[in-house]
Design an enzyme around this catalytic site. Structure first.
Site, PDB file in Angstrom:
ATOM      1  N   GLU A  25       0.811  -1.207   0.000  1.00 32.33           N
ATOM      2  CA  GLU A  25       0.000   0.000   0.000  1.00 32.33           C
ATOM      3  C   GLU A  25       0.850   1.265   0.000  1.00 32.33           C
ATOM      4  O   GLU A  25       0.515   2.236  -0.659  1.00 32.33           O
ATOM      5  CB  GLU A  25      -0.942  -0.006   1.198  1.00 32.33           C
ATOM      6  N   ASP A  26       1.933   1.234   0.738  1.00 32.13           N
ATOM      7  CA  ASP A  26       2.662   2.492   0.981  1.00 32.13           C
ATOM      8  C   ASP A  26       3.985   2.640   0.231  1.00 32.13           C
ATOM      9  O   ASP A  26       4.650   3.663   0.365  1.00 32.13           O
ATOM     10  CB  ASP A  26       2.944   2.651   2.486  1.00 32.13           C
TER      11      ASP A  26
END
Ligand code: MN
Length: 717
Positions: free
Chosen positions: A83-84
């Site tokens: 996600e990051d």
């Protein structure tokens, strides 16, 4: 409950892993995952100021307390990488394999959900979604650990966010932990949530516990000695622990009206024996020496809780008259009580390796059981509201926006319903839809958990065809509203044409009539605001072109027909505007609110507040200039309100006379009634004056009983 600024390292994790994972290659695989995550997150920091990697390490450490397997630990270390960071699914799969990647994907999916805890049935639904989209129970366990560490570092977030996260943690995550029987995580989540939701209560209980701690410790210690001696006399091999109740569980009891001093199971013991038989044996022995409190005995061995919890519970009068809550169970039961589903993990000491081998089938079964339990919860409650809620749940589906917001729609809803639910503007400019990354037709039937993206084009407009596709009343009304609004433009055109035709007939040059002073005068007499409104009045036959021209003295014709006035908008004392005393208020003539309607005020430029019905599409797009208004229930005037009805009939016979009669019988005054179109029968538009919603509903009921009337709508322009 430390403000953990403690900078844990991979070494701390490895040390914990070694207590239950023996295979060197598994440990080194975990270290590789750590190195990868560390590299990917290396530029990132948490709100608390720590390097980002501290977070995944902590999540992994939490998981070691419930003996998570190495795939889960790896996934925990990698849980925020997809996600990051720039890491792709392919890259992860290549490095760590499919199992780990699937776990990370599942965790990422859940973190994309935006929770709103305002609605009780949504809370239940979130639980189901989380369970439903986690195909592997380990995904949920990772998210629980993730949430727990985030709660431990919640102090770093702004106050408002703290409360929101705490509420989510308590109502959604702690509850799931409870369903899964993971007691450790559940009770820490509860305590942390309470600390942020009700800090006064939390610290008050903590302080009281502290004050009485010494005395309690002494009493518990003496009681433990007594019980141990007793059991040893009877040759029962056992372990005994004093245990402290969680602050949250005490809070719960206080909340149910108990006094702090009355919470008798503050003193608690746990006895762990080898066999089920010994549990009952121990119970008997203890009851023979210490008198049990009636009705406090519970046999969760014979009747386990839905989350598989097994134990005997009893409360006895112990030393010095103190009451003791005693739990008796076997080692296996204790394992289940502490770790729930997680107790199936393979690596525990003194455990038969084969028996504890993680069986996928067993996992799946367990998993279904959890889903069933979530449903049963609702069923077991006899509360009527809940059964209604269930109805609601069964007739609705829940889908997501690409950002993860949950949108509730009726079963069978299409992307168009979705688009209108997101925003009227989105609905009106919809050109296509993408569901779960593939293009679908606009009449596609949405399914639970679909992720829906709407493609719009600002020049596009709704199609009448959509009326046959949509499922929700909201979308249908808005589409109809759109076409009625467009009819308004047609009326304006028509009005302009009629006016200019009349000017031509009377040989008045347009530019003479359209002089500013003339238009101002006409607007003033008709209480209209623009040339368009004048056109509209003429176009929809409220005014005649001649009567409008006659308003200008020099053009007046004696034989001209009488002016029909638009009913004046009155200064209303029957309306209360939030926070404002004296303000010009008028009822909007696009949706014609009547007393009792749900309403909202719109702050106009220089013309006070115009009051619309709550769902009038003219205000829905103008949210930033709205203000709360309400009806003044104490009003004494016997005022009547104008409202417009569209009456659809199934006959081509002229029913105006009958309609007029029916309507006046109800003591309703009719301003006008006219034929505005025909479908299966004539369509009439009636403008009538009613006292309030109840009055109007009586009329609608009367219409409903009339065989030739197929449908009645209140007009919104
Ligand atoms: Mn995280």
């Amino acid at each position: 409950m430390t403000k953990s600024h403690d900078l844990v390292t991979i070494d701390d994790l490895v040390e914990k892993l070694k207590t239950y994972i023996n295979k060197e290659e598994e440990i080194s695989g975990i270290i590789t995952a750590y190195q990868f995550a560390n590299e990917k997150h290396k530029e990132q920091f948490r709100k608390s100021g720590e390097p980002y990697i501290i977070h995944p390490i902590n999540v992994a450490i939490i998981l070691t307390t419930i003996y998570a397997d190495s795939a889960t630990i790896k996934a925990a270390l990698l849980h925020d990488v997809l996600e990051d960071t720039d890491c792709t699914q392919e890259e992860m799969e290549e490095k760590f394999g499919r199992e780990v990647t699937q776990l990370v994907l599942g965790a990422t999916k859940i973190s994309k959900i935006h929770f709103s805890t305002e609605n009780d049935y949504l809370i239940d639904y979130y639980k189901k979604i989380i369970v439903g989209i986690s195909e592997d129970v380990r995904v949920i366990i990772i998210k629980l650990a993730d949430r727990l560490h985030n709660m431990r570092t919640l102090w770093a977030l702004p106050k408002e966010k703290q409360k929101r996260k705490a509420k989510e943690s308590l109502e959604i995550f702690a509850s799931i932990a409870n369903h899964l029987g993971i007691h450790k995580i559940k009770s820490e989540l509860e305590d942390l949530s309470l600390r942020y939701l009700k800090p006064e209560v939390f610290y008050d209980i903590a302080e009281k516990l502290n004050k009485t701690k010494l005395e309690r410790d002494k009493t518990v210690y003496e009681m433990m000695q007594e019980v141990t001696n007793l059991l040893t006399e009877h040759s029962i091999v056992h372990e005994i622990k004093g245990r402290s109740k969680s602050i949250y569980s005490i809070y719960n009891k206080l909340n149910k009206g108990k006094k702090f001093s009355d919470i008798y199971d503050l003193l608690a013991l746990r006895i762990i024996v080898n066999t089920e038989q010994e549990c009952y044996l121990a119970l008997g022995i203890i009851h023979s020496k210490f008198r049990p409190l009636p009705k406090r005995f519970k046999d969760y061995i014979a009747m386990p809780k839905p989350n598989m919890y097994q134990s005997l519970h009893t409360t006895v009068f112990g030393l010095d008259g103190y009451l003791f809550e005693i739990q008796i169970r076997t080692h296996d039961m204790d394992e289940v009580a502490e770790n729930g589903v997680a107790c199936h993990w393979a690596y525990k000491e003194n455990c038969d390796a084969k028996k504890s081998m993680q069986s996928t089938t067993e996992q799946k079964l367990q998993f279904f059981k959890v889903i069933m339990d979530l449903n049963n919860d609702k069923m077991s409650s006899e509360d009527f509201v809940h059964s209604v809620t269930d109805e609601v749940l069964n007739n609705n589906i829940y889908v997501f926006t690409p950002k993860g917001d949950v949108i509730e729609l009726p079963k069978g809803a299409t992307p168009i319903d979705f688009a209108y639910k997101v925003h009227t503007k989105v609905g009106e400019t919809t050109v296509g839809a993408i569901v779960n990354n593939s293009i679908v037709p606009l009449n596609y039937e949405l399914q639970n958990n679909d992720i829906v993206k709407i493609n719009t084009n600002k020049n596009s407009t709704p199609s009448k065809e959509w009326l046959n596709i949509v499922k929700s009343t909201q979308a249908r009304n808005k589409i109809r509203g759109y076409f009625t609004k467009n009819e308004k433009e047609v009326y304006i055109e028509k009005g302009k044409y009629l006016l200019e035709k009349e000017l031509k007939r009377r040989k008045i040059p347009y530019q003479d009539f359209y002089k500013e002073e003339n238009i101002t005068k006409v607007n003033k007499s008709l209480k209209t605001n623009s040339v368009e409104e004048i056109y509209l009045g003429i176009g929809n036959s409220k005014l005649s072109a001649g009567s409008v021209i006659n308003l200008i003295d020099q053009y007046k014709q004696v034989s001209a027909p009488k002016v029909i006035k638009i009913p004046p908008k009155v200064l209303d004392t029957d309306l209360i505007v939030d926070g404002i005393d004296k303000v010009k208020v008028n009822l909007a003539n696009c949706c014609n609110p009547i007393f009792g309607d749900e309403i909202v005020g719109y702050i106009t430029k220089g013309n006070g507040i115009s009051v619309h019905r709550l769902h009038c599409h003219n205000v829905e797009m103008l949210e930033d200039r709205t203000i709360n208004v309400s009806w003044n229930e104490k009003t004494i005037e016997n005022k009547k309100y104008l409202t417009l009805l569209v009456i659809y009939t199934n006959t081509l016979e002229n029913k105006i006379a009958d309609l007029v009669q029916k309507t006046s019988m109800m003591n309703i005054s009719i301003e006008s009634i006219k034929t505005i179109g025909k479908e299966d029968g004539f369509i009439y538009e009636g403008s009538i004056y009613v006292r309030d919603v109840t009055h109007l509903n009586k009329l609608l009921l009367e219409y409903e009983k009339t065989p030739y009337i197929s449908r009645v709508e209140r007009l919104m322009r």
